[in-house]
Motif scaffolding. Structure first.
Motif, PDB file in Angstrom:
ATOM      1  N   LEU A  70       0.798  -1.023  -0.005  1.00  0.00           N
ATOM      2  CA  LEU A  70      -0.072   0.044  -0.093  1.00  0.00           C
ATOM      3  C   LEU A  70       0.951   1.140  -0.042  1.00  0.00           C
ATOM      4  O   LEU A  70       1.616   1.523   0.982  1.00  0.00           O
ATOM      5  N   CYS A  71       0.793   2.002  -0.928  1.00  0.00           N
ATOM      6  CA  CYS A  71       1.463   3.077  -1.221  1.00  0.00           C
ATOM      7  C   CYS A  71       0.789   4.515  -0.836  1.00  0.00           C
ATOM      8  O   CYS A  71      -0.179   4.817  -1.599  1.00  0.00           O
ATOM      9  N   HIS A  72       1.347   5.292   0.253  1.00  0.00           N
ATOM     10  CA  HIS A  72       0.687   6.447   0.558  1.00  0.00           C
ATOM     11  C   HIS A  72       1.571   7.642   0.210  1.00  0.00           C
ATOM     12  O   HIS A  72       2.632   7.807   0.833  1.00  0.00           O
ATOM     13  N   ASN A  73       1.126   8.216  -0.451  1.00  0.00           N
ATOM     14  CA  ASN A  73       1.762   9.696  -0.463  1.00  0.00           C
ATOM     15  C   ASN A  73       1.380  10.734   0.278  1.00  0.00           C
ATOM     16  O   ASN A  73       0.152  10.988   0.506  1.00  0.00           O
ATOM     17  N   HIS A  74       2.247  11.321   1.052  1.00  0.00           N
ATOM     18  CA  HIS A  74       1.954  11.940   2.153  1.00  0.00           C
ATOM     19  C   HIS A  74       1.174  13.105   2.123  1.00  0.00           C
ATOM     20  O   HIS A  74       1.473  14.058   1.043  1.00  0.00           O
ATOM     21  N   GLY A  75       0.234  13.522   2.866  1.00  0.00           N
ATOM     22  CA  GLY A  75      -0.731  14.581   2.613  1.00  0.00           C
ATOM     23  C   GLY A  75      -2.029  14.209   1.950  1.00  0.00           C
ATOM     24  O   GLY A  75      -3.002  14.889   2.113  1.00  0.00           O
ATOM     25  N   THR A  76      -2.110  13.092   1.213  1.00  0.00           N
ATOM     26  CA  THR A  76      -3.359  12.908   0.354  1.00  0.00           C
ATOM     27  C   THR A  76      -4.636  12.526   1.598  1.00  0.00           C
ATOM     28  O   THR A  76      -5.938  12.740   1.237  1.00  0.00           O
ATOM     29  N   GLU A  77      -4.057  12.204   2.693  1.00  0.00           N
ATOM     30  CA  GLU A  77      -5.325  11.685   3.739  1.00  0.00           C
ATOM     31  C   GLU A  77      -5.837  13.337   4.168  1.00  0.00           C
ATOM     32  O   GLU A  77      -7.108  13.138   4.791  1.00  0.00           O
ATOM     33  N   ASN A  78      -5.309  14.396   3.979  1.00  0.00           N
ATOM     34  CA  ASN A  78      -5.953  15.656   4.499  1.00  0.00           C
ATOM     35  C   ASN A  78      -6.587  16.368   3.091  1.00  0.00           C
ATOM     36  O   ASN A  78      -6.777  17.550   3.139  1.00  0.00           O
ATOM     37  N   ASP A  79      -6.504  15.865   2.073  1.00  0.00           N
ATOM     38  CA  ASP A  79      -6.735  16.382   0.645  1.00  0.00           C
ATOM     39  C   ASP A  79      -8.156  15.987   0.285  1.00  0.00           C
ATOM     40  O   ASP A  79      -8.311  15.078   0.053  1.00  0.00           O
ATOM     41  N   PRO A  80      -9.422  16.763   0.715  1.00  0.00           N
ATOM     42  CA  PRO A  80     -10.734  16.213   0.195  1.00  0.00           C
ATOM     43  C   PRO A  80     -10.924  16.062  -1.212  1.00  0.00           C
ATOM     44  O   PRO A  80     -11.798  15.654  -1.618  1.00  0.00           O
ATOM     45  N   GLU A  81     -10.000  16.581  -2.158  1.00  0.00           N
ATOM     46  CA  GLU A  81     -10.079  16.229  -3.506  1.00  0.00           C
ATOM     47  C   GLU A  81      -9.448  15.004  -4.094  1.00  0.00           C
ATOM     48  O   GLU A  81      -9.667  14.690  -5.117  1.00  0.00           O
ATOM     49  N   PHE A  82      -8.836  14.055  -3.116  1.00  0.00           N
ATOM     50  CA  PHE A  82      -8.059  13.187  -3.588  1.00  0.00           C
ATOM     51  C   PHE A  82      -8.862  12.111  -3.727  1.00  0.00           C
ATOM     52  O   PHE A  82      -9.645  11.760  -2.822  1.00  0.00           O
ATOM     53  N   THR A  83      -8.809  11.246  -4.775  1.00  0.00           N
ATOM     54  CA  THR A  83      -9.120   9.965  -4.897  1.00  0.00           C
ATOM     55  C   THR A  83      -8.313   8.906  -5.836  1.00  0.00           C
ATOM     56  O   THR A  83      -7.476   9.772  -6.261  1.00  0.00           O
ATOM     57  N   VAL A  84      -8.597   7.895  -5.838  1.00  0.00           N
ATOM     58  CA  VAL A  84      -7.975   6.878  -6.889  1.00  0.00           C
ATOM     59  C   VAL A  84      -8.571   6.417  -7.587  1.00  0.00           C
ATOM     60  O   VAL A  84      -9.699   6.131  -7.808  1.00  0.00           O
ATOM     61  N   TYR A 246      -5.884   0.075 -22.604  1.00  0.00           N
ATOM     62  CA  TYR A 246      -6.175   0.280 -21.143  1.00  0.00           C
ATOM     63  C   TYR A 246      -5.358   1.018 -20.165  1.00  0.00           C
ATOM     64  O   TYR A 246      -4.327   1.513 -20.602  1.00  0.00           O
ATOM     65  N   HIS A 247      -5.828   1.860 -19.244  1.00  0.00           N
ATOM     66  CA  HIS A 247      -4.956   2.538 -18.286  1.00  0.00           C
ATOM     67  C   HIS A 247      -4.012   1.811 -17.317  1.00  0.00           C
ATOM     68  O   HIS A 247      -4.606   0.854 -16.889  1.00  0.00           O
ATOM     69  N   ASN A 248      -2.972   2.081 -17.281  1.00  0.00           N
ATOM     70  CA  ASN A 248      -2.033   1.340 -16.588  1.00  0.00           C
ATOM     71  C   ASN A 248      -1.753   1.623 -15.178  1.00  0.00           C
ATOM     72  O   ASN A 248      -1.032   1.235 -14.419  1.00  0.00           O
ATOM     73  N   GLY A 249      -2.722   2.682 -14.734  1.00  0.00           N
ATOM     74  CA  GLY A 249      -2.642   2.838 -13.204  1.00  0.00           C
ATOM     75  C   GLY A 249      -1.697   4.059 -12.915  1.00  0.00           C
ATOM     76  O   GLY A 249      -1.899   4.571 -11.703  1.00  0.00           O
ATOM     77  N   ASN A 250      -0.868   4.441 -13.835  1.00  0.00           N
ATOM     78  CA  ASN A 250      -0.042   5.413 -13.654  1.00  0.00           C
ATOM     79  C   ASN A 250       0.050   6.597 -14.421  1.00  0.00           C
ATOM     80  O   ASN A 250       0.600   7.676 -13.824  1.00  0.00           O
ATOM     81  N   SER A 251      -0.360   6.560 -15.402  1.00  0.00           N
ATOM     82  CA  SER A 251      -0.514   7.690 -16.181  1.00  0.00           C
ATOM     83  C   SER A 251      -1.455   8.658 -15.801  1.00  0.00           C
ATOM     84  O   SER A 251      -2.646   8.391 -15.124  1.00  0.00           O
ATOM     85  N   THR A 252      -1.308   9.920 -16.032  1.00  0.00           N
ATOM     86  CA  THR A 252      -2.339  10.994 -15.702  1.00  0.00           C
ATOM     87  C   THR A 252      -2.831  11.849 -17.124  1.00  0.00           C
ATOM     88  O   THR A 252      -3.422  12.779 -17.027  1.00  0.00           O
ATOM     89  N   GLU A 253      -2.373  10.980 -18.299  1.00  0.00           N
ATOM     90  CA  GLU A 253      -2.928  11.732 -19.309  1.00  0.00           C
ATOM     91  C   GLU A 253      -4.415  11.658 -19.612  1.00  0.00           C
ATOM     92  O   GLU A 253      -5.020  10.683 -19.029  1.00  0.00           O
ATOM     93  N   ASN A 254      -4.828  12.641 -20.468  1.00  0.00           N
ATOM     94  CA  ASN A 254      -6.446  12.869 -20.739  1.00  0.00           C
ATOM     95  C   ASN A 254      -7.237  12.543 -19.413  1.00  0.00           C
ATOM     96  O   ASN A 254      -8.224  12.181 -19.626  1.00  0.00           O
ATOM     97  N   GLY A 255      -6.828  13.243 -18.565  1.00  0.00           N
ATOM     98  CA  GLY A 255      -7.793  13.284 -17.424  1.00  0.00           C
ATOM     99  C   GLY A 255      -7.765  12.354 -16.479  1.00  0.00           C
ATOM    100  O   GLY A 255      -8.668  12.348 -15.593  1.00  0.00           O
ATOM    101  N   ALA A 256      -6.929  11.015 -16.650  1.00  0.00           N
ATOM    102  CA  ALA A 256      -7.026  10.024 -15.899  1.00  0.00           C
ATOM    103  C   ALA A 256      -6.222  10.347 -14.624  1.00  0.00           C
ATOM    104  O   ALA A 256      -5.526  11.142 -14.280  1.00  0.00           O
ATOM    105  N   ILE A 257      -6.615   9.627 -13.326  1.00  0.00           N
ATOM    106  CA  ILE A 257      -6.059   9.723 -12.140  1.00  0.00           C
ATOM    107  C   ILE A 257      -5.264   8.309 -11.746  1.00  0.00           C
ATOM    108  O   ILE A 257      -5.654   7.040 -12.507  1.00  0.00           O
TER     109      ILE A 257
END
Length: 322
Positions: A70-84, A246-257
């Motif tokens: 499980l990979c946690h980028n620090h600060g995401t827990e306090n970001d109301p806009e963050f989603t996966v 398919y989306h590889n899970g890492n790309s942020t192109e074309n609005g992907a998260i």
């Protein structure tokens, strides 16, 4: 061709998460995972979870099969806009789910429901009455299938649970099977063809018995394993000029998260393995990180034909860190 010894295994699957204080207890309390190691870096932390078994007792985390990173980028827990991106929406599909096999699926589902775990599909839903899909706090799907190990009527014990497989969708199964079998050393355990729904599932894992015959493993045996990958092929994608992949899970192109990060192969001599891949594939080897060239030494990242990342590392990585 790369050579494969008995140290090769599928070590872990990485998923990005919002809040480790929520997600780590979710997996340990509901599914019986143990927190094996925590690695903290400047901007992110990694939580390595797995099942303790007789076979892996005393082994370093990177010498085990069936580890969930499980990979946690620090600060995401306090970001109301963050989603996966859980990979199963109408757009940016790719990664599908992880799978935990359990001793008694009815009892396991009942326990999870009592613990307020949300479900994408319960046993009673749909036509398949022997499969359920739970949801983790980030929206990732967790498939539940019964392995019947030490099954007791109306009871469930996490001692028999297995982190069985990780599912990703692939465009062209011929290319993907060639890559996973001949470049990475996986064996094809079994194939499941679904005529009515027009898709095929390929289950692969490491098997070092020289007498093993590929594509012959029963469901009963496969459900008892850990460290498998499930390749899902929806018919026609390989020949559809309009299919964008398919989306590889890492790309942020074309609005992907982002969401799913990678799978991982570990072995005793990863440096030699990476060299052999280069010798075999040459310029066709799609490295996102070449061996030992990143900030974290002793790792590499190779992309498969669909762009999914596979980490390559040694079975003694961070062995001195607890």
């Amino acid at each position: 061709m790369p050579s494969f010894d008995k140290s090769f295994l599928m070590n872990h699957t990485c998923l990005r998460i919002k809040d480790p204080k929520v997600t780590v207890p979710f997996y340990t309390e509901n599914f019986g995972f143990k927190l094996l190691n925590t690695f903290k870096f400047d901007d992110f932390s990694l939580y390595m979870l797995g099942y303790e078994t007789v076979e892996n007792k005393g082994l370093n985390w990177s010498a085990r099969q069936g580890v969930l990173e499980l990979c946690h980028n620090h600060g995401t827990e306090n970001d109301p806009e963050f989603t996966v991106n859980h990979g199963n929406g109408t757009e940016h599909r790719g990664f599908g789910h992880i799978c935990v096999t359990v001793d008694n699926i009815e009892a396991a589902e009942k326990k999870l429901i009592a613990n307020n775990v949300k479900f994408q599909k319960k046993l009673a839903d749909g036509r398949q009455k022997n499969i359920a899909f739970a949801l983790d706090p980030n929206g990732y799907w967790i498939e539940l299938v019964e392995n019947a190990i030490d099954k007791v009527e109306a009871k469930t014990s996490v001692a028999s649970y297995k982190f069985n497989h990780t599912m990703i969708r692939v465009k062209d199964p011929e290319k993907s099977l060639d890559f996973y079998r001949n470049v990475l050393g996986f064996k094809l355990f079994s194939t499941s063809k679904h005529e009515n729904a027009k898709f095929t599932l390929y289950f692969l894992g490491f098997e070092h018995d020289p007498d093993f015959k590929e594509d012959t493993m029963s469901n009963e045996e496969r459900f008892k394993r850990e460290g498998l990958i499930e390749l899902t092929h929806n018919w026609g994608t390989e020949s559809d000029p309009e299919f964008k992949g398919y989306h590889n899970g890492n790309s942020t192109e074309n609005g992907a998260i982002q969401g799913f990060g990678h799978t991982c192969v570990s072995c005793k001599d990863p440096a030699t393995f990476c060299k052999q891949i280069d010798e075999e594939l040459g310029d066709k080897a799609d490295w996102s990180l070449k061996w030992n060239q990143g900030n974290i030494k002793g790792i590499a990242f190779l992309r498969d034909p669909d762009g999914y990342s596979i980490e390559i590392l040694g079975d003694d990585l961070f062995a001195d860190q607890k």
